[in-house]
Enzyme design. Structure first.
Site, PDB file in Angstrom:
ATOM      1  CD  GLU A 165      11.952   8.133   5.605  1.00  0.00           C
ATOM      2  OE1 GLU A 165      12.082   9.317   5.269  1.00  0.00           O
ATOM      3  OE2 GLU A 165      11.064   7.748   6.380  1.00  0.00           O
TER       4      GLU A 165
HETATM    5  C1  TNX Z   1       8.484  10.126   4.365  1.00  0.00           C
HETATM    6  S1  TNX Z   1       7.362   8.221   2.463  1.00  0.00           S
HETATM    7  C2  TNX Z   1       8.165   8.915   4.972  1.00  0.00           C
HETATM    8  C3  TNX Z   1       7.233   8.894   6.104  1.00  0.00           C
HETATM    9  C4  TNX Z   1       6.822  10.274   6.516  1.00  0.00           C
HETATM   10  C5  TNX Z   1       6.579  11.142   5.313  1.00  0.00           C
HETATM   11  C6  TNX Z   1       6.113  12.516   5.664  1.00  0.00           C
HETATM   12  C7  TNX Z   1       8.060   7.257   3.301  1.00  0.00           C
HETATM   13  C8  TNX Z   1       8.151   5.972   2.702  1.00  0.00           C
HETATM   14  N1  TNX Z   1       8.550   7.682   4.488  1.00  0.00           N
HETATM   15  O1  TNX Z   1       7.804   8.201   7.182  1.00  0.00           O
HETATM   16  O2  TNX Z   1       5.674  10.169   7.285  1.00  0.00           O
HETATM   17  O3  TNX Z   1       7.746  11.241   4.555  1.00  0.00           O
HETATM   18  O4  TNX Z   1       5.753  13.262   4.536  1.00  0.00           O
END
Ligand code: TNX
Length: 503
Positions: A318
């Protein structure tokens, strides 16, 4: 005259011991044959072992003494009783073991210490659930059924991730979960140590990361962090139980807590205000900043020095607001830093689009194409598909809390899935990992409820051969295993998909 219990009388009369039902084990062993009769542990039972296996013998004795009150003397160089045999020349793969219970003794054999340890974990499950208690049980006979087991793991990486950044969990809470992981034959604990809402590991060259970045968490609570000494002790605690801690420093996104700790990491020269909301924001590092690459190298260097394990997880997920060119250059730089520290890079599946040289691991959570891109470059995959492996997801509409963006994950959803994506081979997949994100998980009670029993399902996905897995069979074994979780004080989610055996 005091009457002896019937079972004890039978044990005296019948040299084979009373017949017991076939054991209900989690995870399921590769091969098991159940016979007639049983072996009874009593005040004279010893655990015999050679010097190189003594650690596993001591751990078994320590696990069983509190509930049974038996001496279970460990006799190094002895034989008989519960005999642990560590023999590197045995034709057994890493972590595998054989376990044979006869009416007059027990043999657990392995070619490595981890295998011996897993044999003892299975042995613990042969005993009545009360044997797992930390307090003396007034129980009758500590008997195990006559049985032969041959067992080995499907995958070398059987992990759980705990996000200690959104809410902080101290070393004692993690040690308790490590004990539970080990009982289920997990061998990795991935700690998500940094995120927007908090920084959880002392970095001596950048002390404000812990002092400032460690003082916040979701909801505005006090947060916390591990000093390096505490962290080293935790890593050792895990290693004694054959669990390797995989630290994650999440860059270049999810870096708000770092930017809130140091002005020089920001273009403005001022530290950011802390972020303590639950929604995901993912503030990126200021990649052009003059201090940033030195900062990243310092952090990874210190974390690598605290890490006896082979892997450093660098996040990579992300990276909102970072161009793909910047992202690619940054991840490639991180790999160079990680390699210079003698470690192997692990990143979330987004790193698959970046040209990288093997060895590296990609953790698939969202985008299978990204994961395949990484595998095409020679990476191996850690399978954590959100719809089966995300332990912050709600379990059913009757469960009290949980997120739903990846769906509802009841025990069967955590159990019924294949970690190897279509078109890839077992060799492309190093293993699996359940991931507990903690935006909404702020207590031991909630952690227990979200981790268990879904991690028991993951344990079997990671350990048992694909064709040995069967939901209808698993749910019966899990129902019985619930008694053991109960005795261990685990506040698990009593899914309606399972008929739970009451203790
Ligand atoms: C996605 S999974 C994220 C996390 C969040 C999560 C909540 C990932 C690599 N990033 O930052 O906590 O979803 O479900």
């Amino acid at each position: 005259m005091r009457l002896l219990p019937v079972s004890l009388l039978l044990a005296c009369v019948d040299p084979k011991g009373e017949d017991l039902p076939a054991p209900l084990l989690v995870p399921a062993p590769g091969w098991m044959e159940h016979g007639e009769g049983s072996y009874t542990l009593d005040g004279d039972t010893i655990i015999s072992v050679s010097a190189d296996g003594a650690a596993a013998a001591d751990q078994l004795a320590e696990a069983l003494r509190p509930a049974t009150g038996l001496a279970l003397e460990v006799v190094v160089g002895g034989d008989g009783g519960i005999a642990l045999e560590l023999d590197p020349s045995l034709d057994l793969p890493p972590e595998a073991y054989t376990l044979d219970v006869f009416s007059d003794g027990v043999t657990i054999a392995a070619s490595d210490l981890a295998g011996l340890f897993y044999g003892t974990q299975t042995f613990r499950q042969l005993l009545p659930a009360e044997a797992a208690s930390s307090s003396r049980q007034a129980d009758p006979l500590w008997r195990v059924p006559v049985v032969s087991i041959e067992d080995e793991p499907r995958f070398p990486w059987r992990g759980a991730m705990i996000d200690v950044a959104r809410h902080f969990f101290g070393p004692e809470e993690l040690e308790r979960q490590i004990d539970l992981l080990a009982l289920h034959k997990f061998n990795r604990l991935h700690l998500h140590l940094t995120d927007d809402q908090g920084w959880r590991i002392e970095i001596r060259s950048w002390p404000l990361l812990a002092e400032v970045g460690g003082s916040t968490e979701v909801g505005g609570g006090p947060g916390g962090y591990y000093t390096q000494d505490e962290y080293v002790a935790l890593v050792e605690y895990a290693a004694e139980r054959h669990v390797t801690v995989v630290p994650e420093i999440d860059f270049p996104g999810h870096a708000h807590a770092a930017l809130a700790s140091y002005g020089e990491l920001n273009e403005s020269g001022e530290p950011l205000d802390p972020y303590t909301g639950a929604p995901v924001i993912s503030t990126p590092l200021w990649l052009e900043g003059p201090a940033t690459s030195g900062f990243v190298a310092d952090v990874l260097g210190e974390v690598a020095a605290l890490t006896p394990g082979a892997w450093l997880h660098v996040g990579g997920d992300e990276a909102i607001g970072v161009s793909s060119a910047q992202y690619g250059a940054f991840i490639a730089d991180m790999q160079a830093v990680v390699e210079a520290e003698g470690k192997t890079l692990v990143g979330w599946d987004e790193i698959g689009v970046v040209p990288l040289a093997p060895p590296f691991l990609t953790q698939h959570w969202l985008d299978e194409d990204n994961a395949r891109d990484a595998v095409a470059q020679g990476a191996q995959l850690v399978a954590s598909p959100a719809e089966h492996a995300y332990l912050d997801m709600e379990q059913s509409t009757s469960a009290d809390y949980g997120q739903t963006w990846a769906g509802r994950i009841d025990v069967q959803d955590a159990y019924d899935w294949e970690p190897v994506p279509v078109g890839l081979d077992d060799a492309d997949v190093v293993g699996i990992e359940g991931a507990m994100w903690s935006e909404y998980i702020d207590s031991r009670e909630r952690m227990d409820f979200m981790l268990w029993p879904r991690l028991a399902a993951h344990a079997e996905v990671g350990w048992a051969a694909a064709d040995a897995r069967d939901w209808d069979d698993f749910r019966v074994r899990l129902g019985a295993h619930g008694e053991r979780l109960e005795v261990l004080g685990v506040g698990y989610y009593a899914s309606r998909q399972v008929e739970w055996v009451e203790p």
